[in-house]
Design a protein around this motif. Structure first.
Motif, PDB file in Angstrom:
ATOM      1  N   GLN A   3       0.831  -1.203   0.000  1.00 10.43           N
ATOM      2  CA  GLN A   3       0.000   0.000   0.000  1.00 10.43           C
ATOM      3  C   GLN A   3       0.869   1.259   0.000  1.00 10.43           C
ATOM      4  O   GLN A   3       0.622   2.188  -0.768  1.00 10.43           O
ATOM      5  N   SER A   4       1.911   1.278   0.821  1.00  9.46           N
ATOM      6  CA  SER A   4       2.786   2.450   0.844  1.00  9.46           C
ATOM      7  C   SER A   4       3.553   2.582  -0.468  1.00  9.46           C
ATOM      8  O   SER A   4       3.756   3.690  -0.976  1.00  9.46           O
ATOM      9  N   LEU A   5       3.939   1.451  -1.049  1.00 10.34           N
ATOM     10  CA  LEU A   5       4.623   1.460  -2.343  1.00 10.34           C
ATOM     11  C   LEU A   5       3.716   2.012  -3.443  1.00 10.34           C
ATOM     12  O   LEU A   5       4.139   2.848  -4.250  1.00 10.34           O
ATOM     13  N   MET A   6       2.460   1.584  -3.467  1.00  6.74           N
ATOM     14  CA  MET A   6       1.517   2.050  -4.481  1.00  6.74           C
ATOM     15  C   MET A   6       1.223   3.543  -4.323  1.00  6.74           C
ATOM     16  O   MET A   6       1.162   4.272  -5.309  1.00  6.74           O
ATOM     17  N   ASN A   7       1.067   3.994  -3.087  1.00  5.26           N
ATOM     18  CA  ASN A   7       0.835   5.425  -2.861  1.00  5.26           C
ATOM     19  C   ASN A   7       2.021   6.257  -3.319  1.00  5.26           C
ATOM     20  O   ASN A   7       1.852   7.303  -3.946  1.00  5.26           O
ATOM     21  N   ILE A  13       6.030  -3.237  -9.775  1.00  7.07           N
ATOM     22  CA  ILE A  13       5.170  -2.106  -9.418  1.00  7.07           C
ATOM     23  C   ILE A  13       4.021  -1.981 -10.407  1.00  7.07           C
ATOM     24  O   ILE A  13       2.874  -1.780 -10.005  1.00  7.07           O
ATOM     25  N   TYR A  14       4.298  -2.122 -11.695  1.00  2.00           N
ATOM     26  CA  TYR A  14       3.222  -2.066 -12.682  1.00  2.00           C
ATOM     27  C   TYR A  14       2.219  -3.201 -12.467  1.00  2.00           C
ATOM     28  O   TYR A  14       1.015  -3.007 -12.635  1.00  2.00           O
ATOM     29  N   PHE A  15       2.713  -4.382 -12.111  1.00  2.00           N
ATOM     30  CA  PHE A  15       1.844  -5.530 -11.831  1.00  2.00           C
ATOM     31  C   PHE A  15       0.872  -5.201 -10.712  1.00  2.00           C
ATOM     32  O   PHE A  15      -0.334  -5.427 -10.823  1.00  2.00           O
ATOM     33  N   TRP A  16       1.365  -4.625  -9.616  1.00  2.00           N
ATOM     34  CA  TRP A  16       0.494  -4.311  -8.492  1.00  2.00           C
ATOM     35  C   TRP A  16      -0.356  -3.076  -8.745  1.00  2.00           C
ATOM     36  O   TRP A  16      -1.476  -2.983  -8.248  1.00  2.00           O
ATOM     37  N   LEU A  17       0.148  -2.132  -9.513  1.00  2.00           N
ATOM     38  CA  LEU A  17      -0.680  -0.963  -9.852  1.00  2.00           C
ATOM     39  C   LEU A  17      -1.904  -1.379 -10.652  1.00  2.00           C
ATOM     40  O   LEU A  17      -2.979  -0.813 -10.501  1.00  2.00           O
ATOM     41  N   LYS A  18      -1.732  -2.380 -11.509  1.00  2.00           N
ATOM     42  CA  LYS A  18      -2.849  -2.863 -12.314  1.00  2.00           C
ATOM     43  C   LYS A  18      -3.921  -3.510 -11.431  1.00  2.00           C
ATOM     44  O   LYS A  18      -5.107  -3.374 -11.693  1.00  2.00           O
ATOM     45  N   ARG A  19      -3.498  -4.184 -10.365  1.00  3.77           N
ATOM     46  CA  ARG A  19      -4.437  -4.871  -9.478  1.00  3.77           C
ATOM     47  C   ARG A  19      -4.998  -3.978  -8.371  1.00  3.77           C
ATOM     48  O   ARG A  19      -6.080  -4.231  -7.871  1.00  3.77           O
ATOM     49  N   TRP A  20      -4.238  -2.983  -7.969  1.00  6.25           N
ATOM     50  CA  TRP A  20      -4.606  -2.163  -6.816  1.00  6.25           C
ATOM     51  C   TRP A  20      -5.648  -1.134  -7.205  1.00  6.25           C
ATOM     52  O   TRP A  20      -5.493  -0.412  -8.186  1.00  6.25           O
ATOM     53  N   ASP A  21      -6.719  -1.037  -6.401  1.00  6.91           N
ATOM     54  CA  ASP A  21      -7.780  -0.085  -6.716  1.00  6.91           C
ATOM     55  C   ASP A  21      -7.788   1.111  -5.776  1.00  6.91           C
ATOM     56  O   ASP A  21      -8.712   1.910  -5.794  1.00  6.91           O
ATOM     57  N   GLY A  22      -6.785   1.224  -4.916  1.00  5.97           N
ATOM     58  CA  GLY A  22      -6.702   2.358  -4.010  1.00  5.97           C
ATOM     59  C   GLY A  22      -7.375   2.125  -2.681  1.00  5.97           C
ATOM     60  O   GLY A  22      -7.400   2.997  -1.824  1.00  5.97           O
TER      61      GLY A  22
END
Length: 69
Positions: A12-16, A37-46
């Motif tokens: 979560q901190s990485l995505m933010n 990071i791109y892999f998790w950004l695609k899955r993460w909805d905030g």
């Protein structure tokens, strides 16, 4: 489940950070590859709720294998 694990908190901190400063800068700071990071950004909805973070953790497997019978 009401607790957020260490891995989820880290992601979560990485995505933010990646949303705010960019993927390249986040990959240097957190020592993770840009593809990770791109892999998790695609899955993460905030979201911050643990139930939604757990769903992002699932492995995507195919529902059928066409060549196998």
């Amino acid at each position: 489940m009401n607790s957020i694990t260490q891995d989820m908190k880290f992601r979560q901190s990485l995505m933010n950070y990646a949303k705010k400063y960019g993927v390249s800068r986040a990959s240097r700071k957190y020592n993770k590859s840009r593809s990770y990071i791109y892999f998790w950004l695609k899955r993460w909805d905030g979201s911050v709720s643990p139930s939604q973070l757990n769903h992002a953790d699932r492995i995507i497997i195919p529902t059928s294998i066409p060549r196998k019978k």
